[in-house]
Design a protein around this motif. Structure first.
Motif, PDB file in Angstrom:
ATOM      1  N   ILE A  46     -19.303  -1.814  11.664  1.00 50.82           N
ATOM      2  CA  ILE A  46     -18.767  -0.790  10.774  1.00 50.82           C
ATOM      3  C   ILE A  46     -17.294  -1.081  10.510  1.00 50.82           C
ATOM      4  O   ILE A  46     -16.825  -1.046   9.373  1.00 50.82           O
TER       5      ILE A  46
ATOM      6  N   MET B 159     -26.152  -9.013  11.387  1.00 52.21           N
ATOM      7  CA  MET B 159     -24.869  -8.540  11.891  1.00 52.21           C
ATOM      8  C   MET B 159     -23.948  -9.715  12.199  1.00 52.21           C
ATOM      9  O   MET B 159     -22.757  -9.688  11.918  1.00 52.21           O
TER      10      MET B 159
ATOM     11  N   ALA C 149     -26.006  -0.348  11.307  1.00 47.39           N
ATOM     12  CA  ALA C 149     -25.048  -0.276  12.412  1.00 47.39           C
ATOM     13  C   ALA C 149     -24.877   1.166  12.872  1.00 47.39           C
ATOM     14  O   ALA C 149     -24.832   1.442  14.074  1.00 47.39           O
ATOM     15  N   LEU C 150     -24.810   2.097  11.922  1.00 46.89           N
ATOM     16  CA  LEU C 150     -24.692   3.512  12.266  1.00 46.89           C
ATOM     17  C   LEU C 150     -25.865   3.955  13.128  1.00 46.89           C
ATOM     18  O   LEU C 150     -25.690   4.707  14.087  1.00 46.89           O
TER      19      LEU C 150
ATOM     20  N   VAL D  43     -16.957   7.088   6.392  1.00 42.42           N
ATOM     21  CA  VAL D  43     -17.472   5.725   6.477  1.00 42.42           C
ATOM     22  C   VAL D  43     -17.914   5.199   5.118  1.00 42.42           C
ATOM     23  O   VAL D  43     -17.459   4.151   4.664  1.00 42.42           O
TER      24      VAL D  43
ATOM     25  N   SER E 129     -23.887  -4.002   1.534  1.00 41.58           N
ATOM     26  CA  SER E 129     -22.966  -3.541   2.564  1.00 41.58           C
ATOM     27  C   SER E 129     -23.383  -2.178   3.086  1.00 41.58           C
ATOM     28  O   SER E 129     -23.201  -1.883   4.264  1.00 41.58           O
TER      29      SER E 129
ATOM     30  N   ALA F 114     -15.700   4.308   1.923  1.00 42.67           N
ATOM     31  CA  ALA F 114     -14.911   3.077   1.942  1.00 42.67           C
ATOM     32  C   ALA F 114     -15.634   1.950   1.211  1.00 42.67           C
ATOM     33  O   ALA F 114     -14.991   1.028   0.713  1.00 42.67           O
ATOM     34  N   VAL F 115     -16.950   2.007   1.158  1.00 40.36           N
ATOM     35  CA  VAL F 115     -17.674   0.951   0.446  1.00 40.36           C
ATOM     36  C   VAL F 115     -18.174   1.467  -0.896  1.00 40.36           C
ATOM     37  O   VAL F 115     -19.103   0.923  -1.474  1.00 40.36           O
TER      38      VAL F 115
ATOM     39  N   ILE G  41     -26.526  -1.137   3.305  1.00 41.49           N
ATOM     40  CA  ILE G  41     -27.669  -1.379   4.189  1.00 41.49           C
ATOM     41  C   ILE G  41     -27.175  -1.753   5.579  1.00 41.49           C
ATOM     42  O   ILE G  41     -27.571  -1.166   6.588  1.00 41.49           O
ATOM     43  N   ILE G  42     -26.267  -2.713   5.626  1.00 40.91           N
ATOM     44  CA  ILE G  42     -25.803  -3.195   6.922  1.00 40.91           C
ATOM     45  C   ILE G  42     -25.032  -2.094   7.653  1.00 40.91           C
ATOM     46  O   ILE G  42     -25.177  -1.887   8.852  1.00 40.91           O
ATOM     47  N   LEU G  43     -24.231  -1.366   6.894  1.00 43.53           N
ATOM     48  CA  LEU G  43     -23.442  -0.269   7.474  1.00 43.53           C
ATOM     49  C   LEU G  43     -24.341   0.772   8.121  1.00 43.53           C
ATOM     50  O   LEU G  43     -24.099   1.217   9.248  1.00 43.53           O
TER      51      LEU G  43
END
Lengths: 291, 360
Positions: free
Chosen positions: B315, B262, A102-103, A84, A95, A87-88, A97-99
């Protein structure tokens, strides 16, 4: 005596916050990203141990399950980075932080689906009995938590200061391109630190679960751990532990001596104060770069 | 593929580049206006909720998409907007004035809060605002005297120039009212982007150092961005609270602000379209999930499923389509316009390396 009692329980709580904060700081030190899912990692580690140890699930002896959980969480951390986060790679912190937020949601759902949403308690050999010391009741688990945390922090601190790979991690976070030029396999180093963070999260989870019941929402203590990491100064391992202890100690005292409702606010209020007056934390090692 | 032939500098900053573009948006607006005559009350309520989410999303988009500052605390400002609007209405202020005032109040308080927050960037700002969102929840409980605390408050009836606008008895009026707010906010947003301040936002987002070198006052620009963003989000919060009828501290928990973040990422950071697309996703995802679960024979809702699906989507978007739904649409449009000359690498991301401000 009352004060001492509050202090000890606060310190033990603070150590768990400190351990989660340690996970943040590890990843921040090596990748300059913040893992908002660290609290959920901790919860996952706790549930994994619970699933292996408790008799209603696998029923493996505790000390045998321990290395197993560490290996699983370590591999999981590494794979997460591989699949995961790579990729960033090199993208902005936003990105990541947001990733990771979500995880966290995904992990919380997975744990809830596998182990259910009711609070459960871990059959931990740490969770037995109290020691009486002249009017003060000390839980064995509290002492164990404090001991393990202090040892782990010292180990990790020395790891970053002295070992080659620890230094490589710091270099990779400061300037990825320059680190490449120096022959550091930046991506692999980052994977390693994620694995390490996974293991630290597992330790924190096991200690947290030994102290009381856990449920999938336990990961939200990650937010308090944030407060701890920031108060201590992001990027400083001993600072993270100190921050955790401060937050842990403030809570019971605020609950005791302030009007009701204030104890929840206290850590965040302190966090905002620290951010306003000393943005780099109380024990900062950071100096702004002069261009 | 059409080639705009520019004959004056004004062409560059026009609201609509050409007549075709203008007529597209005019048609969309016309469709939105006549929507109440085409769908039933249930779906009209859903459409209203999409528009309300879009207002709140536009607020955060201004900060995150245009100025590049992450805020995980916008639920606090939604709460502020909602409570100030309702408290003003209870004090006897007419709705229109109270609504506008709530935006102004939220904007000013947001800008004041932004002043210390300006010294923070990136991760620190995200954490500070997250703390703010959690604090807001507790502060609402502590100030129960005014806010009703855990018991919450009921939204007072809305009356504009003597006409009562109610979600249940006059859903179409309510929809048009929200639509009016959305059009106003969108136009203001679009105009802001072509004004010097909006250009400054973009400059700060792309590089603070070069923005400074161009003579932009970074502190002032960021404060303005925070204030304006909070004002718009406050309006969205006021609408959301009034729309839901009753609200308490739980309504504006910090999860709401994460949902907002989000939403704009899935929609597409840095574009007005993104806020609307994200709002569509946020509003209709629960329905789609419950329909799917029903089709699979699982009647009971699975806790956390919605958040998890949202997480997986997010994601997926960050990994494979960082520009969100709107970015995907841009690619499809370019492909169609250039057919058959579109190439995959036209949208390739540049290789990036991270350098920090840290020395140790």
């Amino acid at each position: 005596m009352d004060v001492l009692q509050l202090l000890i329980s606060g310190l033990a709580n603070g150590c768990v916050y400190g351990l989660v904060a340690l996970g943040f700081v590890l990843i921040y030190k090596a990748t300059e990203a913040v893992n908002f899912a660290q609290g959920d990692f901790m919860m996952l580690g706790a549930f994994m141990t619970l699933g292996l140890v408790n008799p209603e699930y696998a029923g493996i002896p505790f000390w045998l399950a321990l290395p197993l959980v560490f290996i699983i969480m370590g591999v999981l951390g590494y794979l997460l980075d591989l699949v995961v986060l790579r990729a960033v790679f090199g993208q902005s912190q936003t990105s990541v932080i947001i990733l990771t937020i979500a995880l966290g949601f995904v992990i919380r759902f997975a744990v809830g689906a596998i182990w259910g949403h009711e609070p459960q308690s871990l059959r931990s050999p740490l969770a037995f009995g109290d020691i009486r010391l002249g009017g003060v009741v000390l839980g064995v688990v509290d002492l164990a938590v404090i001991l393990v945390t202090v040892i782990l922090t010292l180990l990790l601190w020395q790891f970053f200061q002295r070992t080659k790979i620890g230094l490589a991690m710091q270099a990779a976070s400061q300037n990825q391109m320059a680190a490449y030029y120096m022959g550091i396999p930046v991506k692999r180093v980052q994977g390693l630190v994620w694995a390490l963070a996974g293991i630290v999260a597992a330790v924190a989870g096991i200690l947290y679960a030994s102290k009381g019941a856990i449920d999938p929402n336990a990961g939200f203590i990650g937010i308090k751990a944030f407060a701890a990491a920031v108060i201590g100064g992001f990027g400083s391992l001993p600072g993270a532990l100190m921050g955790g202890l401060i937050v842990g100690v403030i809570e019971p005292f605020a609950a005791r001596y302030f009007p009701p409702g204030w104890s929840q606010i206290a850590p965040y209020a302190l966090l905002i104060l620290v951010l306003v007056f000393r943005p780099h934390g109380l024990f900062a090692q950071v100096r702004a770069k002069k261009v | 593929m059409r080639f705009p032939f520019k004959t004056s500098y004004d062409h560059d900053i026009r609201l609509f580049p050409d007549w075709w573009n203008f007529s597209l948006y005019a048609a969309l607006l016309a469709l939105a206006v006549v929507l109440p005559f085409m769908i039933d009350d249930y779906f009209l309520g859903e459409a209203t909720s999409v528009l309300i989410w879009a207002v709140a999303g536009l607020g955060l988009m201004l900060l995150t998409g245009q100025t590049g500052q992450v805020s995980l605390g916008h639920s606090a400002f939604m709460a502020l907007g909602c409570y100030s609007c309702v408290l003003l209405m209870e004090a006897g202020v007419p709705f229109v004035l109270a609504f506008l005032a709530s935006g102004v109040i939220t904007g000013i308080i947001g800008a004041v809060i932004a002043v210390p927050a300006l010294r923070l960037h990136g991760v620190y700002l995200a954490i500070a605002t997250l703390a703010l969102a959690i604090l807001a929840d507790d502060i609402i409980v502590l100030t129960a005297e005014w806010t009703g605390g855990v018991n919450g408050k009921y939204a007072p009836p809305i009356s504009i120039l003597g006409v009562t606008v109610d979600r249940w008895s006059t859903p179409d009026l309510y929809y048009w009212m929200v639509l009016l707010v959305v059009v106003g906010v969108t136009l203001a947003y679009r105009n802001l982007l072509r004004a010097p301040l909006g250009r400054a936002f973009a400059a700060v987002r792309d590089s603070e150092i070069s923005a400074q070198a161009m003579g932009i006052d970074i502190a002032r620009t960021k404060t303005m961005a925070f204030g304006l963003s909070c004002a718009i989000t406050g309006l969205g919060g006021a609408l959301m609270g009034l729309f839901s009828g009753a609200f308490n501290n739980e309504t504006f928990s910090f999860l709401l602000s994460i949902q907002l973040v989000m939403m704009i990422v899935v929609g597409g950071l840095g574009s007005i379209h993104g806020a609307f697309l994200g709002a569509l996703v946020v509003s209709f995802l629960p329905q789609v999930l419950s329909i799917t679960a029903g089709a699979l024979g699982r009647g009971v809702a699975i806790p956390g499923l919605e958040a998890a699906v949202f997480g997986v989507m997010l994601i997926g978007f960050i990994l494979f389509e960082p520009m969100g739904l709107y970015g995907r649409w841009l690619k499809i449009r370019t492909f169609l316009e250039l057919f058959p000359f579109a190439r995959k690498d036209m949208f390739r991301r540049q290789k990036a390396y991270l350098k920090t401000e840290r020395l140790r």
